[in-house]
Each structure stands twice: as C-alpha cells, then as structure tokens.
Scaffold this motif. Structure first.
Motif, PDB file in Angstrom:
ATOM      1  N   SER A 168      15.717  20.995  31.528  1.00 23.96           N
ATOM      2  CA  SER A 168      16.247  21.245  30.194  1.00 23.96           C
ATOM      3  C   SER A 168      16.956  19.985  29.704  1.00 23.96           C
ATOM      4  N   ASP A 188      25.784  25.734  26.184  1.00 22.14           N
ATOM      5  CA  ASP A 188      25.149  26.956  26.667  1.00 22.14           C
ATOM      6  C   ASP A 188      23.650  26.949  26.381  1.00 22.14           C
ATOM      7  N   ALA A 189      23.281  26.494  25.197  1.00 27.40           N
ATOM      8  CA  ALA A 189      21.865  26.451  24.841  1.00 27.40           C
ATOM      9  C   ALA A 189      21.106  25.455  25.706  1.00 27.40           C
ATOM     10  N   ARG A 192      20.906  27.276  29.494  1.00 27.59           N
ATOM     11  CA  ARG A 192      20.187  28.533  29.695  1.00 27.59           C
ATOM     12  C   ARG A 192      18.730  28.368  30.138  1.00 27.59           C
ATOM     13  N   GLN A 196      15.320  29.561  34.118  1.00 30.37           N
ATOM     14  CA  GLN A 196      14.022  30.219  34.067  1.00 30.37           C
ATOM     15  C   GLN A 196      13.189  29.839  35.294  1.00 30.37           C
ATOM     16  N   SER A 211      30.032  20.525  31.020  1.00 26.54           N
ATOM     17  CA  SER A 211      29.404  21.738  31.548  1.00 26.54           C
ATOM     18  C   SER A 211      30.240  22.396  32.641  1.00 26.54           C
ATOM     19  N   ARG A 214      31.744  25.746  31.965  1.00 24.63           N
ATOM     20  CA  ARG A 214      30.860  26.880  31.755  1.00 24.63           C
ATOM     21  C   ARG A 214      30.206  27.354  33.053  1.00 24.63           C
ATOM     22  N   PHE A 218      28.108  31.095  33.919  1.00 25.16           N
ATOM     23  CA  PHE A 218      26.664  31.110  34.159  1.00 25.16           C
ATOM     24  C   PHE A 218      26.336  31.580  35.570  1.00 25.16           C
ATOM     25  N   GLU A 221      26.505  35.288  35.395  1.00 23.39           N
ATOM     26  CA  GLU A 221      25.392  35.870  34.645  1.00 23.39           C
ATOM     27  C   GLU A 221      24.081  35.848  35.425  1.00 23.39           C
ATOM     28  N   PHE A 222      23.796  34.734  36.123  1.00 22.52           N
ATOM     29  CA  PHE A 222      22.482  34.570  36.746  1.00 22.52           C
ATOM     30  C   PHE A 222      22.498  34.730  38.269  1.00 22.52           C
TER      31      PHE A 222
END
Length: 256
Positions: A168, A188-189, A192, A196, A211, A214, A218, A221-222
């Motif tokens: 990313s 965040d964008a 994310r 994947q 980062s 954050r 994250f 969340e993941f």
C-alpha cells in the motif's frame, strides 16, 4: 583574636562523584534526518512513563536522491556529537536501507559503533529484528513514498526471507515534511489495504509517518501485529541498551 585552621573551600569539600545520579540511568542516542519531525515527539511520547530512560537526538541532512546509501560521510558530525553524552545505544532513525540493502545498514552500524563506542542499529535493522521476534514471514507493506521504492523494499525483504504480497503506497508523491502532516484519516486509508490477503502482520516503513499512533487500533481490528518503523527503532534501542521492558499503548511489539 582567635586563630584556627582555614575553612575548607567548596571545591575541597566535594569529592569525586560515585554511585548513580538522580534521573534517567539509560541514555539512548538517535540520529534524525533534518526533515523528520516525528522521531523526537514519538519517542518522547513512548518513553513518557519510563523515568529511568532518556533519549538524546542529533540531526543530519539527507542526500537529495532516495537511492543514495547513508554512510558516515552523510551523517557528518552528528554521531560524534551524540557520543559526547555517552549513550548506551545509538540508532540511525531512517529506513533507506529497506530499499538500498541490509548489508549497507550493517556497515553503517559498524561505523557508528566505532565513533560512538556503543551498540548501534538502524530503523531498517530494527524492523527486521522485530519481524524475527514476532515470527512474521508474510506481511503487508505500508510505505508513504513512491510505489517503485516500495517495490524495491519488497524485493529486498524477499531476498531475506520475508514475503510482502500486499503493498500500500499513496498515488501522489509526498515530500518528507508533507508525510509528517497527513491526518489520521489519510493514515488509516493508507494502512487498511495492507491487511488484505493472507498476511500474518503488517509493516509500516517510513519513520516520518505517524502510523505508530494507529497501531493499537488496527491490531485490535484485524488481529495481527503491526510493526511501525519508528516504534521498532525504540524497541531495538531499549534492547541494545539493556533496558528492554513492556510499554503499553503502542502495539504488540512494545508490549511484549
């Protein structure tokens, strides 16, 4: 008039110091690119509750080309000035070795150890050590710079046994100072998409990207570790200085 021995002078009354001084017992030296505004603030935030550890900083100017290797010539007097505070460990707080090669980073550390007289690391080598510590071999890559550089990073890591199947990177190229000013939504964008696919962790390479703030969200969340290069630099410095300890609030790496 009475006479007697002359009073002792202040200098004579104070003996050569022994024992431990009040305040921090461990000193960390950090070499910071002049355009980086995240290194000092993030490290000081992470160490806010660690009264026995202090961080000391020295700045240098990066070469204009991202492909240039960092060596002692680029750093100039910055390492020698840090040596004056007698740090227990020192780090080059930059990630250029992620794409110019790990061998050059190890050579830089050897040069720093001669000048400073303390164990040395770089942000790149700290990230690599963190991957080993957490047992991560397939990770998503977050990089705030140009995608061609991100692809070079993936090649370097693949050659060292770590796959980066997801990359990313932003569509527009940002200057280093701009990277430090991007907002939480932008960060965040960028993060994310790196989660994947079949990855067992995510790596954020770029010490001026904020980062680290954050990471915990994250991870929650993941459910996989997130290694931020600025956080990894501090983590490795603490280990080299003999001051490793869990620090809460900054993700799995510092919490371990």
């Amino acid at each position: 008039m009475t006479t007697g021995a002359a009073p002792a002078t202040a200098a004579a009354a104070v003996e050569r110091p022994t024992g431990s001084a009040p305040g921090p017992r461990r000193r960390l030296g950090v070499l910071v690119p002049s355009s980086n505004s995240n290194a000092e603030s993030s490290i000081l935030r992470m160490l806010a509750g660690e009264a026995d550890v202090a961080a000391h900083f020295s700045r240098f100017r990066l070469p204009p080309d991202l492909g240039d290797r960092i060596d002692a010539g680029v750093l100039g007097d910055a390492p020698a000035m840090l040596a004056d505070v007698e740090p227990d460990a020192i780090a080059f707080h930059g990630t250029s070795g992620s794409w110019t090669g790990f061998a050059g980073e190890r050579e830089l550390c050897a040069q720093l150890e001669v000048v400073v007289g303390a164990p040395a690391t770089t942000a790149t080598l700290a990230v690599r050590a963190a991957l080993d510590a957490l047992g991560l071999r397939r990770v998503g890559l977050v990089f705030p710079g140009p995608r061609p550089i991100a692809e070079q990073i993936a090649v370097q890591y693949a050659a060292d046994g770590v796959a980066m199947p997801v990359i990313s990177a932003p569509e527009v190229e940002l200057a280093n100072a701009e990277i430090a000013r991007v907002g939480e939504d932008w960060i965040d964008a960028l993060l994310r998409p790196a989660f994947q696919g079949d990855v067992d962790g995510v790596v954020c390479i770029g010490t001026n990207l904020r980062s680290a703030y954050r990471v915990s969200a994250f991870e929650a969340e993941f459910g996989v570790p997130v290694i931020d290069s600025a956080t990894a630099t501090l983590w490795q410095l603490l280990r080299l200085a003999g001051a490793a300890r869990p620090i809460a609030g900054w993700g799995a790496l510092l919490q371990a």
